[in-house]
Design a protein around this motif. Sequence first.
Motif, mmCIF file in Angstrom:
data_model
loop_
_atom_site.group_PDB
_atom_site.id
_atom_site.type_symbol
_atom_site.label_atom_id
_atom_site.label_comp_id
_atom_site.label_asym_id
_atom_site.label_seq_id
_atom_site.Cartn_x
_atom_site.Cartn_y
_atom_site.Cartn_z
ATOM 1 N N GLN A 118 0.837 -1.188 0.000
ATOM 2 C CA GLN A 118 0.000 0.000 0.000
ATOM 3 C C GLN A 118 0.881 1.251 0.000
ATOM 4 N N THR A 119 0.642 2.163 -0.925
ATOM 5 C CA THR A 119 1.459 3.381 -1.047
ATOM 6 C C THR A 119 0.639 4.644 -0.798
ATOM 7 N N ALA A 120 -0.505 4.509 -0.121
ATOM 8 C CA ALA A 120 -1.390 5.659 0.081
ATOM 9 C C ALA A 120 -0.761 6.730 0.955
ATOM 10 N N LEU A 121 0.112 6.338 1.871
ATOM 11 C CA LEU A 121 0.703 7.300 2.792
ATOM 12 C C LEU A 121 2.054 7.823 2.323
ATOM 13 N N TYR A 122 2.954 6.920 2.027
ATOM 14 C CA TYR A 122 4.351 7.298 1.821
ATOM 15 C C TYR A 122 4.765 7.109 0.364
ATOM 16 N N PRO A 123 5.129 8.204 -0.327
ATOM 17 C CA PRO A 123 5.506 8.105 -1.747
ATOM 18 C C PRO A 123 6.782 7.308 -1.979
ATOM 19 N N TRP A 124 7.640 7.196 -0.979
ATOM 20 C CA TRP A 124 8.884 6.456 -1.163
ATOM 21 C C TRP A 124 8.662 4.943 -1.220
ATOM 22 N N LEU A 125 7.405 4.500 -1.000
ATOM 23 C CA LEU A 125 7.094 3.083 -1.142
ATOM 24 C C LEU A 125 6.865 2.686 -2.601
ATOM 25 N N ASP A 126 6.619 3.664 -3.455
ATOM 26 C CA ASP A 126 6.366 3.402 -4.875
ATOM 27 C C ASP A 126 7.698 3.265 -5.607
ATOM 28 N N SER A 127 8.042 2.064 -6.014
ATOM 29 C CA SER A 127 9.340 1.798 -6.643
ATOM 30 C C SER A 127 9.504 2.586 -7.933
ATOM 31 N N ALA A 128 8.420 2.797 -8.671
ATOM 32 C CA ALA A 128 8.511 3.548 -9.922
ATOM 33 C C ALA A 128 8.883 5.009 -9.647
ATOM 34 N N SER A 129 8.284 5.581 -8.603
ATOM 35 C CA SER A 129 8.601 6.967 -8.249
ATOM 36 C C SER A 129 10.041 7.097 -7.768
ATOM 37 N N VAL A 130 10.500 6.127 -7.005
ATOM 38 C CA VAL A 130 11.877 6.149 -6.501
ATOM 39 C C VAL A 130 12.873 6.053 -7.644
ATOM 40 N N ALA A 131 12.587 5.177 -8.609
ATOM 41 C CA ALA A 131 13.501 4.976 -9.726
ATOM 42 C C ALA A 131 13.660 6.237 -10.564
ATOM 43 N N GLY A 132 12.610 7.048 -10.631
ATOM 44 C CA GLY A 132 12.676 8.256 -11.440
ATOM 45 C C GLY A 132 12.985 9.512 -10.661
ATOM 46 N N ASP A 133 13.393 9.362 -9.417
ATOM 47 C CA ASP A 133 13.652 10.520 -8.559
ATOM 48 C C ASP A 133 15.008 10.345 -7.888
ATOM 49 N N GLU A 134 15.925 11.222 -8.185
ATOM 50 C CA GLU A 134 17.285 11.103 -7.657
ATOM 51 C C GLU A 134 17.316 11.252 -6.139
ATOM 52 N N VAL A 135 16.498 12.150 -5.610
ATOM 53 C CA VAL A 135 16.477 12.367 -4.155
ATOM 54 C C VAL A 135 15.954 11.128 -3.442
ATOM 55 N N LEU A 136 14.827 10.591 -3.907
ATOM 56 C CA LEU A 136 14.256 9.409 -3.270
ATOM 57 C C LEU A 136 15.188 8.203 -3.415
ATOM 58 N N ALA A 137 15.837 8.097 -4.560
ATOM 59 C CA ALA A 137 16.778 6.992 -4.759
ATOM 60 C C ALA A 137 17.944 7.096 -3.787
ATOM 61 N N GLY A 138 18.381 8.330 -3.517
ATOM 62 C CA GLY A 138 19.484 8.521 -2.578
ATOM 63 C C GLY A 138 19.114 8.209 -1.150
ATOM 64 N N LYS A 139 17.818 8.323 -0.818
ATOM 65 C CA LYS A 139 17.359 8.042 0.548
ATOM 66 C C LYS A 139 16.819 6.628 0.710
ATOM 67 N N SER A 140 16.861 5.848 -0.369
ATOM 68 C CA SER A 140 16.247 4.525 -0.327
ATOM 69 C C SER A 140 16.940 3.571 0.634
ATOM 70 N N GLY A 141 18.191 3.830 0.979
ATOM 71 C CA GLY A 141 18.868 2.978 1.960
ATOM 72 C C GLY A 141 18.272 3.104 3.349
ATOM 73 N N TYR A 142 17.624 4.237 3.613
ATOM 74 C CA TYR A 142 16.958 4.463 4.899
ATOM 75 C C TYR A 142 15.455 4.283 4.770
ATOM 76 N N LEU A 143 14.880 4.876 3.725
ATOM 77 C CA LEU A 143 13.431 4.804 3.521
ATOM 78 C C LEU A 143 13.092 3.601 2.644
ATOM 79 N N ASN A 144 12.907 2.480 3.289
ATOM 80 C CA ASN A 144 12.460 1.271 2.610
ATOM 81 C C ASN A 144 11.645 0.441 3.589
ATOM 82 N N ARG A 145 10.875 -0.498 3.063
ATOM 83 C CA ARG A 145 9.947 -1.257 3.907
ATOM 84 C C ARG A 145 10.645 -1.997 5.037
ATOM 85 N N PHE A 146 11.763 -2.648 4.727
ATOM 86 C CA PHE A 146 12.421 -3.492 5.722
ATOM 87 C C PHE A 146 12.888 -2.669 6.916
#
Length: 409
Positions: A118-146
């Motif tokens: 479910q991605t209704a709350l947090y945009p960083w859960l959407d893998s497609a958005s992360v892949a196309g966003d340099e900022v979100l990709a850079g924070k993906s080591g911290y902002l991820n489901r696990f």
Amino acid sequence: MHAPPHLNHSEHEQTSLSGTAARSAWILIVAGAALLVLALVLGAVRGDALRYFFHAYLVSFCFYLSLALGALFFVALQHASRAGWSVAVRRVAELMAANTLIMGILFLPILLPLLCGQTALYPWLDSASVAGDEVLAGKSGYLNRFWFLVRAVAFFAVWMGLSWYFRRRSLEQDESGEVQLTLQMERVSYPALLLFAVTITFAAFDWIMSLTPHWFSTIFGVYYFAGAAVGFLAAVILALIALQKAGYLTATVTSEHYHELGKLLFAFTVFWGYIAFSQYLLIWYANIPEETGWYLSRQQGPWVAVSLILVFAHLLIPFFALMPRGVKRRPALLGFWAAWLLVAHWIDVQYLIMPNLPLSGWPLGLLDVCCTLGMGAIFVAGILLLAGNRSLTPTRDPRLGESLGFENV
């Protein structure tokens, strides 16, 4: 440190909740669950993939969690400072702090859908958005489901462990009168405050600030903590007034205790204003687009009015209202301003979360009311179940005599 005194209650004072409290608690749980289900249904018929429902639910969750965390901070602080005045009111705070168990259960409707995609709350859960966003990709080591899950489990483990430790030791002292238990709680309170500071900061980062993952503020955790302190102090004042009206703690809690709680409420109201202004001033002065965007969305549409409400209702009006000594010594007056600030704190939590949705007006519909009242009913029920037939005062605390004879100077 002296031997525990004998607590002499007045003839008509009740010292523990009656057996009807448990029955009332289960009624509140059923009513609260029904209201939350109704909120879910109302969210489903909106046709927005439950996006509004999850944001409204998060508002209620973060609001009631702040009351429990503020209580945990208060309990640890009283032990760390070896305070005597607060012993008479500390048990109520212990009960509110131990409600972190209930809040852990109430977090599951946020956590489980998130883990299921479910991605209704947090945009960083959407893998497609992360892949196309340099900022979100850079924070993906911290902002991820696990790691979101791991940190959430760690937060609740710390909060539950500390709150239940202080409550269990306090109840043990009611039975044994052992002074050593007070010394043990004092020693634990110092690392407890450090753990509390770290966990509440990163919880605020994870659950609220990451709603807008491009934006960041290094004092956002302090901002949420300041609101939590104000919310708890307002809530405990109202709880004590309600208990005394029902015949509990009528001789134990006096105007001196209300006066001290009122001074703390005033102090943390000012502290909240200081942190809020500091965060705004630094971002306004730097004028960096990555930072100003968060405030820009809150200075447009209905949120302009909400921002002004917070300035006046959360700071300026209660600042002058709580300043006189007489207000803090009169439970009726102090209770009014405590209720005022509790509502202001709820608006503040809305201000942090709801502007992430495209809304034409201030969100205050039936769905929001159902979430707030439903979770509130379950929160109160948790306190009633925890209280049981135990004393509402630490009856054999060695500093109880100091608390009963406490006078403000």
